[in-house]
Write a protein that holds these residues in place. Structure first.
Motif, PDB file in Angstrom:
ATOM      1  N   LYS A  34       0.430  -1.267  -0.140  1.00  0.00           N
ATOM      2  CA  LYS A  34       0.152   0.152   0.018  1.00  0.00           C
ATOM      3  C   LYS A  34       0.665   1.373   0.062  1.00  0.00           C
ATOM      4  O   LYS A  34       1.657   1.235   0.236  1.00  0.00           O
ATOM      5  CB  LYS A  34      -0.748  -0.132   1.048  1.00  0.00           C
ATOM      6  N   THR A  35       0.133   2.097  -1.090  1.00  0.00           N
ATOM      7  CA  THR A  35       1.036   3.939  -0.959  1.00  0.00           C
ATOM      8  C   THR A  35       0.044   4.908  -0.855  1.00  0.00           C
ATOM      9  O   THR A  35      -1.289   4.441  -1.193  1.00  0.00           O
ATOM     10  CB  THR A  35       1.930   3.852  -2.788  1.00  0.00           C
ATOM     11  N   ASP A  36       0.461   6.019   0.004  1.00  0.00           N
ATOM     12  CA  ASP A  36      -0.369   6.823  -0.063  1.00  0.00           C
ATOM     13  C   ASP A  36      -0.734   7.851  -1.237  1.00  0.00           C
ATOM     14  O   ASP A  36      -0.124   7.565  -1.875  1.00  0.00           O
ATOM     15  CB  ASP A  36      -0.020   8.264   1.071  1.00  0.00           C
ATOM     16  N   LYS A  37      -1.290   9.101  -0.959  1.00  0.00           N
ATOM     17  CA  LYS A  37      -1.157   9.681  -2.224  1.00  0.00           C
ATOM     18  C   LYS A  37       0.100  10.257  -2.697  1.00  0.00           C
ATOM     19  O   LYS A  37      -0.080  10.336  -4.005  1.00  0.00           O
ATOM     20  CB  LYS A  37      -2.197  10.304  -2.448  1.00  0.00           C
ATOM     21  N   ILE A  63       0.879   4.562   8.744  1.00  0.00           N
ATOM     22  CA  ILE A  63       2.463   5.639   8.833  1.00  0.00           C
ATOM     23  C   ILE A  63       2.524   5.534   7.643  1.00  0.00           C
ATOM     24  O   ILE A  63       2.905   4.853   7.350  1.00  0.00           O
ATOM     25  CB  ILE A  63       2.752   6.222  10.281  1.00  0.00           C
ATOM     26  N   SER A  64       2.737   6.925   6.991  1.00  0.00           N
ATOM     27  CA  SER A  64       3.151   6.879   5.690  1.00  0.00           C
ATOM     28  C   SER A  64       4.532   7.566   5.717  1.00  0.00           C
ATOM     29  O   SER A  64       4.839   8.193   6.726  1.00  0.00           O
ATOM     30  CB  SER A  64       3.381   8.481   4.516  1.00  0.00           C
ATOM     31  N   GLY A  65       5.413   6.208   4.781  1.00  0.00           N
ATOM     32  CA  GLY A  65       7.411   6.549   5.599  1.00  0.00           C
ATOM     33  C   GLY A  65       7.600   5.039   6.739  1.00  0.00           C
ATOM     34  O   GLY A  65       6.678   4.898   7.417  1.00  0.00           O
ATOM     35  N   GLU A  66       8.683   4.904   6.219  1.00  0.00           N
ATOM     36  CA  GLU A  66       9.456   4.102   7.621  1.00  0.00           C
ATOM     37  C   GLU A  66       9.203   5.022   8.989  1.00  0.00           C
ATOM     38  O   GLU A  66      10.411   5.501   9.209  1.00  0.00           O
ATOM     39  CB  GLU A  66      10.077   3.306   7.386  1.00  0.00           C
ATOM     40  N   PRO A  67       8.485   4.129  10.472  1.00  0.00           N
ATOM     41  CA  PRO A  67       8.783   5.084  11.295  1.00  0.00           C
ATOM     42  C   PRO A  67      10.359   4.905  11.874  1.00  0.00           C
ATOM     43  O   PRO A  67      10.315   3.599  11.924  1.00  0.00           O
ATOM     44  CB  PRO A  67       7.435   5.076  11.954  1.00  0.00           C
ATOM     45  N   PRO A  68      11.134   5.149  12.810  1.00  0.00           N
ATOM     46  CA  PRO A  68      12.369   5.527  13.127  1.00  0.00           C
ATOM     47  C   PRO A  68      11.824   4.613  14.926  1.00  0.00           C
ATOM     48  O   PRO A  68      12.472   4.871  15.936  1.00  0.00           O
ATOM     49  CB  PRO A  68      12.997   6.918  13.595  1.00  0.00           C
ATOM     50  N   VAL A  69      10.833   3.731  15.138  1.00  0.00           N
ATOM     51  CA  VAL A  69      10.702   3.018  16.257  1.00  0.00           C
ATOM     52  C   VAL A  69      11.089   1.649  15.843  1.00  0.00           C
ATOM     53  O   VAL A  69      11.227   0.938  14.685  1.00  0.00           O
ATOM     54  CB  VAL A  69       9.227   3.015  16.433  1.00  0.00           C
ATOM     55  N   THR A  70      11.408   0.530  16.996  1.00  0.00           N
ATOM     56  CA  THR A  70      11.477  -0.594  16.837  1.00  0.00           C
ATOM     57  C   THR A  70      10.575  -1.295  17.849  1.00  0.00           C
ATOM     58  O   THR A  70      10.693  -0.297  19.020  1.00  0.00           O
ATOM     59  CB  THR A  70      12.838  -1.312  17.047  1.00  0.00           C
TER      60      THR A  70
END
Length: 113
Positions: A34-37, A63-70
């Motif tokens: 899936k991608t955003d607009k 969330i759009s884009g990879e978040p900096p969380v683990t």
């Protein structure tokens, strides 16, 4: 059912990432992501959410884009919104709330945002 956005007050909630972020799939058979607009990959982050009374729920946040969380990290969702949804499949009606955030930050960074 009309999808009216519901802002979520996260002030009294504790969010913990329980699974590393992964791209959300549109089709599990083809692997289509899936991608955003804007063409960015939409990631799905599974969190455990605890309120002040000790109640815990598992919540998936998009969330759009990879978040900096683990995994295992406490996080702060920024701009968390819930979207009610409903679908009928094989005569069975299913419904729920899909959650989306504008950013997911480690708790240390989110406290300063």
């Amino acid at each position: 059912m009309r999808a009216i956005p519901i802002p979520v007050d996260t002030a009294k909630l504790t969010f913990t990432c329980v699974k590393d972020p992964r791209p959300r799939l549109l089709n599990q058979h083809t692997g289509e992501v899936k991608t955003d607009k804007n063409g960015q990959t939409v990631y799905e982050v599974v969190t455990s959410v605890e309120d002040d009374f000790g109640r815990i729920e598992l919540v998936k946040i998009g969330i759009s884009g990879e978040p900096p969380v683990t995994r295992g990290q406490q996080i702060n969702p920024v701009g968390l919104i819930g979207y009610p949804w409903e679908q009928t499949r094989d005569g069975e009606v299913r419904w729920g709330i899909a959650y989306r955030a504008s950013a997911l930050l480690p708790a240390e960074e989110g406290a300063n945002a």
